[in-house]
Design an enzyme around this catalytic site. Structure first.
Site, mmCIF file in Angstrom:
data_model
loop_
_atom_site.group_PDB
_atom_site.id
_atom_site.type_symbol
_atom_site.label_atom_id
_atom_site.label_comp_id
_atom_site.label_asym_id
_atom_site.label_seq_id
_atom_site.Cartn_x
_atom_site.Cartn_y
_atom_site.Cartn_z
ATOM 1 N N ARG A 92 3.942 -1.472 4.639
ATOM 2 C CA ARG A 92 2.722 -1.935 5.279
ATOM 3 C C ARG A 92 3.034 -2.927 6.405
ATOM 4 O O ARG A 92 2.210 -3.188 7.246
ATOM 5 C CB ARG A 92 1.818 -2.596 4.238
ATOM 6 N N TYR A 93 4.225 -3.500 6.336
ATOM 7 C CA TYR A 93 4.623 -4.504 7.322
ATOM 8 C C TYR A 93 5.926 -4.039 7.958
ATOM 9 O O TYR A 93 6.751 -3.407 7.293
ATOM 10 C CB TYR A 93 4.874 -5.852 6.631
ATOM 11 N N CYS A 109 -0.421 -3.938 -18.547
ATOM 12 C CA CYS A 109 -1.442 -4.958 -18.299
ATOM 13 C C CYS A 109 -2.769 -4.251 -18.016
ATOM 14 O O CYS A 109 -2.823 -3.360 -17.170
ATOM 15 C CB CYS A 109 -1.065 -5.796 -17.093
ATOM 16 N N ARG A 114 -2.018 -0.870 -10.181
ATOM 17 C CA ARG A 114 -1.576 0.530 -10.026
ATOM 18 C C ARG A 114 -1.953 1.370 -11.237
ATOM 19 O O ARG A 114 -1.353 2.417 -11.478
ATOM 20 C CB ARG A 114 -0.057 0.577 -9.779
HETATM 21 C C1 PLP Z 1 2.522 -7.589 -1.004
HETATM 22 C C2 PLP Z 1 3.346 -6.638 -0.249
HETATM 23 C C3 PLP Z 1 4.502 -7.060 0.401
HETATM 24 C C4 PLP Z 1 5.014 -8.488 0.344
HETATM 25 O O1 PLP Z 1 4.124 -9.372 0.888
HETATM 26 P P1 PLP Z 1 4.504 -10.927 0.972
HETATM 27 O O2 PLP Z 1 3.252 -11.542 1.487
HETATM 28 O O3 PLP Z 1 5.650 -11.022 1.933
HETATM 29 O O4 PLP Z 1 4.883 -11.381 -0.377
HETATM 30 C C5 PLP Z 1 5.225 -6.125 1.109
HETATM 31 N N1 PLP Z 1 4.822 -4.844 1.192
HETATM 32 C C6 PLP Z 1 3.718 -4.409 0.591
HETATM 33 C C7 PLP Z 1 3.340 -2.992 0.720
HETATM 34 C C8 PLP Z 1 2.944 -5.285 -0.162
HETATM 35 O O5 PLP Z 1 1.842 -4.851 -0.789
#
Ligand code: PLP
Length: 352
Positions: A92-93, A109, A114
């Protein structure tokens, strides 16, 4: 001989049947068909097993509310499926990727984000799939941070876990590895000094876990996180705000203080995602913000996590919290102190 201190014994003896008094068998089966139950004997020992109001019980035992119809919840609100670049790899990033390596957990849980997945691309990358996922990470050197998750990666056998860690670490562009696991909370005997040292060999590796209630921070859990931290693996906590579990400023304060004593840094507190089947766990954002306001000024900043919403639509995580910048007046900024007092803050640069 295998005993309750053996993690495989714990998994083999987990409770997977649910017979709540006064509930129709068919109805109970419908709940379990949606999302099966599993509770380790260890986790069971932390709760009043016959009290559905007990906070630990609530996280581990099914509830009929899981079947409640709702228009505001869906299977995958944070759109992991859309962000999966291939089975088992979610991106996503630009700089981070989530690598799913296991499809199971010691405790299912009830609030799992998920819980409705395990199909499509949200499945573990194994065998050839893992080879492809690692090749993708290698071909995209902007990815510096690989989050190994699942399911729970620590249900893998040591040799499989070490193999995954070694292969991720062999990619030159990967700077840090995180392991997302609830094993310190639900199966702490899995983490031994030797496993912690094996994990630390692939450092920098961070472990992110999920303690949600101070009653989860037992001697066993302290020993597990102690092994990791002593080996050089920093441990962070990502709690979830859950109705009937930890939805009060005092419980979260106790949790954060207990985490700090355990050398676990409170990293995030998540608002509960809009996932189908967990609507009964949701807490208002106002309460979340009130909890954050309670912490600020009362406990040291190292012990204060960020309250985070993973935005619906898969738009990413954002921090939310009390406003301390209230406005502007005559070239000055009006700030609010933790006790509510407002003060003027001069922004002007002072020059001779
Ligand atoms: C939560 C998440 C992360 C990590 O996010 P941080 O804010 O850096 O902890 C990375 N990739 C995905 C797809 C996520 O859902």
């Amino acid at each position: 001989m295998k005993t309750k201190n053996d993690w495989r014994w714990q998994l083999a003896n987990s409770v997977r049947t649910w017979d709540p008094p006064g509930v129709d068998r068919d109805l109970a089966d419908r709940v379990l068909d949606r999302f099966p139950m599993s509770v380790t004997p260890y986790y069971l020992s932390l709760m009043r097993a016959d009290d559905p109001g007990d906070p630990i019980h609530r996280m581990a035992f099914p509830h009929l509310d899981e079947l409640a119809p709702s228009d505001s919840t869906v299977d995958d609100p944070i759109r992991e499926e859309d962000h999966a670049v291939m089975p088992g790899l979610v991106r996503r990033y630009p700089d981070r990727a989530l690598l799913l390596v296991s499809g199971d957990c010691p405790v299912h849980c009830r609030h799992c984000t998920r819980r409705n997945m395990g199909k499509g691309k949200i499945v573990p990358a194994r065998g050839e799939g893992l080879v492809h996922a690692l090749a993708y990470i290698e071909d995209n050197p902007e990815i510096r941070d690989v989050i190994i998750s699942g399911g729970d990666p620590l249900v893998l056998e040591d040799r499989d876990l070490i193999d995954v860690l070694a292969r991720v670490r062999s990619i030159p562009s990967v700077e840090i590895i995180r392991i997302g696991t609830r094993v310190p909370v639900t199966l702490p005997m899995r983490i031994t000094e030797s496993l912690a040292l094996d994990i630390a060999r692939f450092g920098p590796v961070y472990v992110n876990t999920q303690f949600n209630h101070p009653a989860e921070i037992t001697d066993e859990a302290l020993a597990a996180v102690g092994c990791l931290v002593d080996a050089g693996v920093p441990v962070n906590n990502q709690a979830v705000l859950l109705a009937g579990v930890n939805d009060s400023p005092e419980i979260i304060e106790d949790l954060c203080r207990a985490l700090m004593r355990a050398r676990v840094r409170p990293y995030y507190i998540f608002m509960c995602d809009l996932v189908r089947g967990i609507g009964h766990f949701r807490v208002s954002l106002d309460l979340g913000i009130e909890i954050m306001a309670h912490l600020r000024g009362r406990i040291g900043g190292l012990g204060i996590p960020q309250l985070v919403i993973d935005l619906p639509g898969g738009l990413g995580k954002i921090p939310v919290g009390p406003q301390y910048v209230i406005g502007h007046k005559d070239g000055k900024t009006i700030l609010r102190a933790p006790d509510g007092t407002t003060v003027e803050y001069c922004e002007e640069k002072i020059k001779s």
